[in-house]
Design an enzyme around this catalytic site. Sequence first.
Site, PDB file in Angstrom:
ATOM      1  N   ASP A   1       0.786  -1.241   0.003  1.00 19.20           N
ATOM      2  CA  ASP A   1       0.076  -0.104   0.010  1.00 19.20           C
ATOM      3  C   ASP A   1       0.884   1.182   0.137  1.00 19.20           C
ATOM      4  OD1 ASP A   1      -3.309   0.568   1.064  1.00 19.20           O
ATOM      5  OD2 ASP A   1      -1.689   2.154   1.115  1.00 19.20           O
ATOM      6  N   ILE A   2       0.600   2.207  -0.638  1.00 12.54           N
ATOM      7  CA  ILE A   2       1.339   3.471  -0.908  1.00 12.54           C
ATOM      8  C   ILE A   2       1.392   4.176   0.477  1.00 12.54           C
ATOM      9  CG2 ILE A   2      -0.347   5.043  -1.813  1.00 12.54           C
ATOM     10  CD1 ILE A   2       1.677   5.793  -4.029  1.00 12.54           C
TER      11      ILE A   2
ATOM     12  N   HIS B   1      -7.007  -5.957   2.202  1.00  7.14           N
ATOM     13  CA  HIS B   1      -5.891  -4.982   3.105  1.00  7.14           C
ATOM     14  C   HIS B   1      -5.301  -6.189   4.003  1.00  7.14           C
ATOM     15  CE1 HIS B   1      -6.804  -0.714   2.283  1.00  7.14           C
ATOM     16  NE2 HIS B   1      -7.776  -1.328   1.964  1.00  7.14           N
TER      17      HIS B   1
ATOM     18  N   ASN C   1     -12.581  -3.293   2.415  1.00  2.00           N
ATOM     19  CA  ASN C   1     -13.434  -2.186   2.902  1.00  2.00           C
ATOM     20  C   ASN C   1     -14.439  -2.205   1.501  1.00  2.00           C
ATOM     21  OD1 ASN C   1     -12.189  -1.019   5.051  1.00  2.00           O
ATOM     22  ND2 ASN C   1     -10.846  -0.025   3.695  1.00  2.00           N
TER      23      ASN C   1
ATOM     24  N   HIS D   1      -9.989  -5.197  -3.596  1.00  6.65           N
ATOM     25  CA  HIS D   1      -8.719  -5.302  -2.708  1.00  6.65           C
ATOM     26  C   HIS D   1      -8.700  -5.897  -1.211  1.00  6.65           C
ATOM     27  CE1 HIS D   1      -9.550  -1.066  -2.473  1.00  6.65           C
ATOM     28  NE2 HIS D   1      -8.979  -1.128  -1.198  1.00  6.65           N
TER      29      HIS D   1
ATOM     30  N   GLU E   1     -12.589   3.353  -1.260  1.00  2.65           N
ATOM     31  CA  GLU E   1     -12.095   4.395  -2.022  1.00  2.65           C
ATOM     32  C   GLU E   1     -11.599   4.208  -3.533  1.00  2.65           C
ATOM     33  OE1 GLU E   1      -9.187   6.403   0.099  1.00  2.65           O
ATOM     34  OE2 GLU E   1     -10.588   7.430   1.652  1.00  2.65           O
ATOM     35  N   VAL E   2     -10.876   2.926  -3.717  1.00  3.59           N
ATOM     36  CA  VAL E   2     -10.706   2.419  -5.106  1.00  3.59           C
ATOM     37  C   VAL E   2     -11.476   1.118  -5.316  1.00  3.59           C
ATOM     38  CG1 VAL E   2      -8.961   1.234  -6.170  1.00  3.59           C
ATOM     39  CG2 VAL E   2      -8.261   3.076  -4.692  1.00  3.59           C
TER      40      VAL E   2
HETATM   41  P1  AMP Z   1      -9.835   1.545   0.333  1.00  2.00           P
HETATM   42  O1  AMP Z   1     -10.031   2.634   1.060  1.00  2.00           O
HETATM   43  O2  AMP Z   1      -9.964   0.331   1.120  1.00  2.00           O
HETATM   44  O3  AMP Z   1     -10.253   1.534  -0.971  1.00  2.00           O
HETATM   45  O4  AMP Z   1      -8.419   1.613   0.162  1.00  2.00           O
HETATM   46  C1  AMP Z   1      -7.536   2.033  -0.925  1.00  2.00           C
HETATM   47  C2  AMP Z   1      -5.824   1.870  -0.503  1.00  2.00           C
HETATM   48  O5  AMP Z   1      -5.212   2.200  -1.862  1.00  2.00           O
HETATM   49  C3  AMP Z   1      -5.194   3.035   0.222  1.00  2.00           C
HETATM   50  O6  AMP Z   1      -5.045   2.468   1.517  1.00  2.00           O
HETATM   51  C4  AMP Z   1      -4.330   3.557  -0.471  1.00  2.00           C
HETATM   52  O7  AMP Z   1      -3.376   4.135   0.315  1.00  2.00           O
HETATM   53  C5  AMP Z   1      -4.044   2.275  -1.372  1.00  2.00           C
HETATM   54  N1  AMP Z   1      -3.718   3.065  -2.730  1.00  2.00           N
HETATM   55  C6  AMP Z   1      -3.929   4.331  -3.354  1.00  2.00           C
HETATM   56  N2  AMP Z   1      -3.310   4.330  -4.522  1.00  2.00           N
HETATM   57  C7  AMP Z   1      -2.200   3.558  -4.368  1.00  2.00           C
HETATM   58  C8  AMP Z   1      -1.081   3.029  -5.209  1.00  2.00           C
HETATM   59  N3  AMP Z   1      -0.808   3.998  -6.440  1.00  2.00           N
HETATM   60  N4  AMP Z   1      -0.167   1.960  -4.873  1.00  2.00           N
HETATM   61  C9  AMP Z   1      -0.635   1.537  -3.677  1.00  2.00           C
HETATM   62  N5  AMP Z   1      -1.624   1.591  -3.047  1.00  2.00           N
HETATM   63  C10 AMP Z   1      -2.432   2.397  -3.302  1.00  2.00           C
END
Ligand code: AMP
Length: 119
Positions: A31-32, A103, A88, A101, A96-97
């Site tokens: 994770d970034i 975690h 999530n 995924h 958010e994405v």
């Molecule tokens: P969520 O809130 O569960 O959708 O988590 C999205 C996650 O993606 C967050 O923990 C971010 O830090 C992570 N994230 C966003 N962009 C990137 C990226 N380019 N590479 C790795 N992780 C990312």
Amino acid sequence: MGSDCLFCRIVAGEIPATVVRETATTLAFRDIGPKAPVHVLVIPKEHYADVATLAQGDPALAGEVLATAAAVAEDEGLLGDGFRLMFNTGAYGGQEVFHVHAHLLGGAPLGPMLARDLA
Ligand code: AMP
Ligand code: ZN
């Protein structure tokens, strides 16, 4: 999905990521913005918006995501002290994405499951 989706672009190699494990159908990368000493995201390469869509659409692939998460947990030395694996999902879940995924979090005691007791 493809070019509109951040994680599809990582799968395609268009955006760099620190990959820790790859299989024919899954990818695991750091994770970034890590929230724990170990914070790895595990995704299916194929685009599904969230864990419910994945589990209902391709339960075998959902199992492969779990198997990859377990393999990364082992590689990262998390099996002894434990870890947290979470998806999530949607607005209330804080997603958010919108490419599913998991975690994988560990490497330290993670505290309570939620910051606040909502019951
Ligand atoms: P969520 O809130 O569960 O959708 O988590 C999205 C996650 O993606 C967050 O923990 C971010 O830090 C992570 N994230 C966003 N962009 C990137 C990226 N380019 N590479 C790795 N992780 C990312
Ligand atoms: Zn995607």
